[in-house]
Structure formats: structure tokens, C-alpha cells
Write a protein that holds these residues in place. Structure first.
Motif, PDB file in Angstrom:
ATOM      1  N   PRO A  80      21.834  -3.042  13.584  1.00 18.46           N
ATOM      2  CA  PRO A  80      23.055  -2.602  14.273  1.00 18.46           C
ATOM      3  C   PRO A  80      23.927  -1.721  13.379  1.00 18.46           C
ATOM      4  CG  PRO A  80      23.247  -4.887  13.574  1.00 18.46           C
ATOM      5  CD  PRO A  80      21.813  -4.494  13.333  1.00 18.46           C
ATOM      6  N   ASP A  81      24.680  -0.834  14.016  1.00 21.55           N
ATOM      7  CA  ASP A  81      25.606   0.035  13.285  1.00 21.55           C
ATOM      8  C   ASP A  81      26.895  -0.694  12.923  1.00 21.55           C
ATOM      9  OD1 ASP A  81      23.985   2.460  13.694  1.00 21.55           O
ATOM     10  OD2 ASP A  81      24.575   2.245  15.798  1.00 21.55           O
ATOM     11  N   VAL A  82      27.265  -1.678  13.751  1.00 24.42           N
ATOM     12  CA  VAL A  82      28.517  -2.412  13.570  1.00 24.42           C
ATOM     13  C   VAL A  82      28.239  -3.894  13.792  1.00 24.42           C
ATOM     14  CG1 VAL A  82      30.895  -2.730  14.375  1.00 24.42           C
ATOM     15  CG2 VAL A  82      29.849  -0.457  14.449  1.00 24.42           C
ATOM     16  N   VAL A  83      28.847  -4.735  12.960  1.00 23.13           N
ATOM     17  CA  VAL A  83      28.802  -6.186  13.156  1.00 23.13           C
ATOM     18  C   VAL A  83      30.222  -6.661  13.403  1.00 23.13           C
ATOM     19  CG1 VAL A  83      28.330  -8.439  12.102  1.00 23.13           C
ATOM     20  CG2 VAL A  83      26.732  -6.536  11.757  1.00 23.13           C
ATOM     21  N   PRO A 127      25.770   6.082  21.852  1.00 16.87           N
ATOM     22  CA  PRO A 127      26.561   4.857  21.635  1.00 16.87           C
ATOM     23  C   PRO A 127      26.216   4.169  20.318  1.00 16.87           C
ATOM     24  CG  PRO A 127      25.590   4.902  23.837  1.00 16.87           C
ATOM     25  CD  PRO A 127      24.953   6.012  23.070  1.00 16.87           C
ATOM     26  N   LEU A 128      27.244   3.684  19.644  1.00 16.44           N
ATOM     27  CA  LEU A 128      27.019   2.845  18.474  1.00 16.44           C
ATOM     28  C   LEU A 128      26.424   1.523  18.930  1.00 16.44           C
ATOM     29  CD1 LEU A 128      30.325   3.414  16.469  1.00 16.44           C
ATOM     30  CD2 LEU A 128      28.043   4.174  15.807  1.00 16.44           C
ATOM     31  N   ARG A 129      25.550   0.966  18.107  1.00 15.94           N
ATOM     32  CA  ARG A 129      24.885  -0.292  18.430  1.00 15.94           C
ATOM     33  C   ARG A 129      25.569  -1.405  17.641  1.00 15.94           C
ATOM     34  NH1 ARG A 129      20.254  -0.433  16.402  1.00 15.94           N
ATOM     35  NH2 ARG A 129      19.028  -1.509  18.003  1.00 15.94           N
ATOM     36  N   PHE A 130      25.938  -2.496  18.333  1.00 11.09           N
ATOM     37  CA  PHE A 130      26.682  -3.563  17.658  1.00 11.09           C
ATOM     38  C   PHE A 130      25.992  -4.906  17.809  1.00 11.09           C
ATOM     39  CE2 PHE A 130      28.135  -4.370  21.935  1.00 11.09           C
ATOM     40  CZ  PHE A 130      28.441  -5.735  21.968  1.00 11.09           C
ATOM     41  N   VAL A 145      22.880  -4.972  20.757  1.00 12.42           N
ATOM     42  CA  VAL A 145      21.463  -5.021  20.363  1.00 12.42           C
ATOM     43  C   VAL A 145      20.780  -6.289  20.867  1.00 12.42           C
ATOM     44  CG1 VAL A 145      21.821  -3.592  18.314  1.00 12.42           C
ATOM     45  CG2 VAL A 145      21.966  -6.099  18.115  1.00 12.42           C
ATOM     46  N   ALA A 146      21.569  -7.325  21.172  1.00 11.56           N
ATOM     47  CA  ALA A 146      21.009  -8.618  21.586  1.00 11.56           C
ATOM     48  C   ALA A 146      20.852  -8.661  23.098  1.00 11.56           C
ATOM     49  CB  ALA A 146      21.880  -9.762  21.102  1.00 11.56           C
ATOM     50  N   LYS A 147      19.675  -8.309  23.566  1.00  5.31           N
ATOM     51  CA  LYS A 147      19.395  -8.298  25.000  1.00  5.31           C
ATOM     52  C   LYS A 147      18.296  -9.305  25.301  1.00  5.31           C
ATOM     53  CE  LYS A 147      20.329  -3.326  25.450  1.00  5.31           C
ATOM     54  NZ  LYS A 147      20.432  -3.002  24.012  1.00  5.31           N
TER      55      LYS A 147
END
Length: 343
Positions: free
Chosen positions: A246-249, A191-194, A224-226
Motif C-alpha cells: 500500500p501507498d498509505v497506512v 488512486p492511492l492504495r491504502f 488493498v484489502a478486498k
């Protein structure tokens, strides 16, 4: 129905707050609607008040002719994306939440047949619904607003309002968007991380599992924000973002987007370096949030299209169909291009 819902429904019934629920809702055995006070028969509901922003979108889709106005939005005149009838709906003020802008006196003057709120069904919102009904005698419907439940949410509220036939095409479209998203999610091996950027400096975000980031998470993207035990909004530091990488913002705010592109610290984020900062400006409803209502279905489709060429090929037709069904407005080809134009 789970134990918590059974206990809640039993408690509401025992205190006289749960009455006159349409029989078809009980037949579903999974209620997303929580009535306070005695609901009128569907054919008696002619004036509907939205308590908050997510309900604005839900009621606009289902009963625009009965909606007294928006609680949180004011659509500018001559807006190219919405019909004249939608543009004339007034902004009345918000009833739901801590900072209500609609007084009890104003509420009574509007003489609604029912008040409807949508979003998180927490003790706070249940208590508020109970209090307002007790003060005014106006029945109040609290609706669970998870994006993943959009199709059943539409059907159940439509049942209360007596617009079942009108609602079915909307529910079918919601099911199609959600099913396609789940299929895409199941195919993602890594999964991509956003990161969902909010606020002037982009350091406010929706935590994993929140209504604010549900669209991206349904696609299988990893937030990413957990934060253990929390699922709302949170603040993060730039140092933490640099560690997360992250990979995507994702962002919907112009000022946030510009800050991310021009601030030197943000240049150390992989997503910025790889030009994977996706900016979806509000129109005036947000695509992925703001509000966390059924408008997110369209944002989910658009975000899905960014990663999936098959969905991208049909995005214009899907968006135009969504506007026709949910916003009762015709979106021209030119207006569509303006709507999805990236800065």
C-alpha cells in the motif's frame, strides 16, 4: 425506494412494528430509520438511550440535553476538548450487539422514552430491536449509519426527535464535507492504495466496502484489502501485505503505530519507507472509525486535508466549527494543535 426496503417496510407494518413514523420521513421516500414499536410524539421524547457507540455520537450531536449517557465512552474530567456538560455524561453500557453490557433490568430502571441505535441495519440488529421492544415496551429506532448518508441520517433522526432546526447546520456541514470529498475523488487519475491497520500487530483491517474504511474510500483511495462477499473486519498476513504494498497506512491505535514503525517486517512496506503511516489517535472518539459514526466526517476532512492543500488551509477552522456544532464544545487554538499533533 428499492425493492428490499419496500419489502422490509411492508413486513414491519404487517406485524405492527412500524407505526407512528413522522410524515416528513415518508415524504423523503428514502427512509434511513427503521422504527420498532410505536414512536412517541417528538415533544414527548425527553429521555433518550443510546444503544451503541455510533449512536452515542449521533445523539450527542442532536440532543445532548436528553441523552442519558454514553453506551461506550467515558470522557475524562478536565478533558481540554470537551465542555463540562459533556464530561459529566456517564457511561451506561452497550445494549446493541452480541456482547451487551446493559441488562434489561438496568434498561428499565433508566426509563428512556426511546432507544436509538445506528450502524448496520442487518437482520441481526433488526431482530434485536424487535426483541427488546417486545420485552420492555420501549420504542426502538434503528438507523442506517453509512457515512455517505450522514446528512440525511442527521435530518431524519432530528425529525423523530423534534430538533429539525438545530440539525440543519450539522447536516449542511456534513454535505459540504462529503461533497468536497467526492469532488476530490473524481479528480484522482491514479488512486492511492491504502491499508487500515488495526490490532496489536496491525494485521486486522477493515475490508473494502466496510463502515470501517468508508472515509478513505469516499476520497477515492483504493483499499488493498478486498474479499469477495465480505465488507466487515478481516485478518491478513504479513506476506499478503508485502505483496499488496500500500501507498498509505492508516491507524488510530498507538500500539499499532509503534509496532509498525519498529517491527522489521513492516519496514518492507512502501508506505513505511516513504513515511506515509498516518496515525490519528482517538480523542476519545476515533477519526476514521471506532466508532463508525458521524465522527468520521471530521476524520474524512482531516484525511482529505492531508492530500489537498486547499482543505488543509481551512482545517483548523473546520475542526473548531465541527466541535462547536457536533460536540457543543469550544476548541481553543492550543487544544486544536494538541488534537492534530502527529507523534
Amino acid at each position: 425506494m428499492d425493492t428490499k426496503k419496500r419489502l422490509l417496510l411492508k413486513a414491519l407494518a404487517s406485524c405492527g412494528l412500524l407505526t407512528a413514523v413522522p410524515s416528513t420521513l415518508w415524504a423523503m421516500n428514502q427512509s434511513l430509520v427503521f422504527p420498532f414499536g410505536k414512536l412517541p410524539a417528538a415533544n414527548k421524547i425527553q429521555r433518550v438511550l443510546s444503544a451503541g457507540a455510533p449512536a452515542d455520537i449521533l445523539l450527542l450531536a442532536l440532543v445532548p440535553e436528553k441523552l442519558l449517557g454514553f453506551s461506550a465512552f467515558e470522557i475524562p474530567r478536565n478533558n481540554p476538548w470537551f465542555s463540562q456538560s459533556i464530561q459529566t455524561l456517564p457511561k451506561l453500557g452497550r445494549l446493541s450487539g452480541r456482547a451487551s453490557t446493559l441488562s434489561i433490568e438496568q434498561l428499565l430502571a433508566l426509563k428512556p422514552d426511546i432507544i436509538i441505535d445506528s450502524g448496520s441495519v442487518t437482520d441481526t440488529f433488526r431482530s434485536q430491536a424487535e426483541r427488546i421492544t417486545a420485552l420492555t415496551g420501549i420504542p426502538y429506532l434503528l438507523v442506517s449509519g453509512k457515512l455517505s448518508d450522514s446528512a440525511e441520517q442527521i435530518r431524519q433522526v432530528a425529525d423523530v426527535l423534534g430538533v429539525v432546526a438545530r440539525a440543519e447546520p450539522l447536516a449542511n456541514m456534513a454535505e459540504k464535507i462529503l461533497t468536497d470529498a467526492r469532488i476530490f475523488s473524481s479528480t484522482q487519475r491514479k488512486p492511492l492504495r491504502f491499508y487500515a491497520a488495526r490490532g496489536a500487530k496491525g494485521l486486522e483491517t477493515g475490508l473494502a466496502g466496510s463502515l470501517h474504511t468508508e472515509a478513505a474510500e469516499l476520497l477515492g483511495l483504493e483499499n488493498v484489502a478486498k474479499q469477495a462477499g465480505r465488507h466487515g473486519l478481516g485478518q491478513v498476513s504479513m506476506e499478503q501485505l508485502l505483496l499488496w504494498q500500500p501507498d498509505v497506512v492508516l491507524t488510530q491505535d498507538e500500539s499499532t503505530y509503534q509496532h509498525i514503525l519498529t517491527n522489521s517486517q513492516w519496514q518492507g512496506i512502501n508506505a513505511v519507507q516513504q513515511q506515509q503511516v498516518l496515525h490519528y489517535p482517538r480523542f476519545p472518539f476515533g477519526w476514521l472509525d471506532a466508532p463508525p459514526g458521524i465522527n468520521r466526517l471530521l476524520g474524512l476532512r482531516r484525511l482529505h486535508a492531508h492530500f489537498d492543500p486547499k482543505i488543509q488551509a481551512g482545517l483548523q477552522a473546520d475542526t473548531q466549527a465541527f466541535f462547536e456544532l457536533f460536540f457543543h464544545s469550544t476548541l481553543s487554538d492550543e487544544s486544536y494543535q494538541q488534537l492534530v499533533k502527529q507523534p
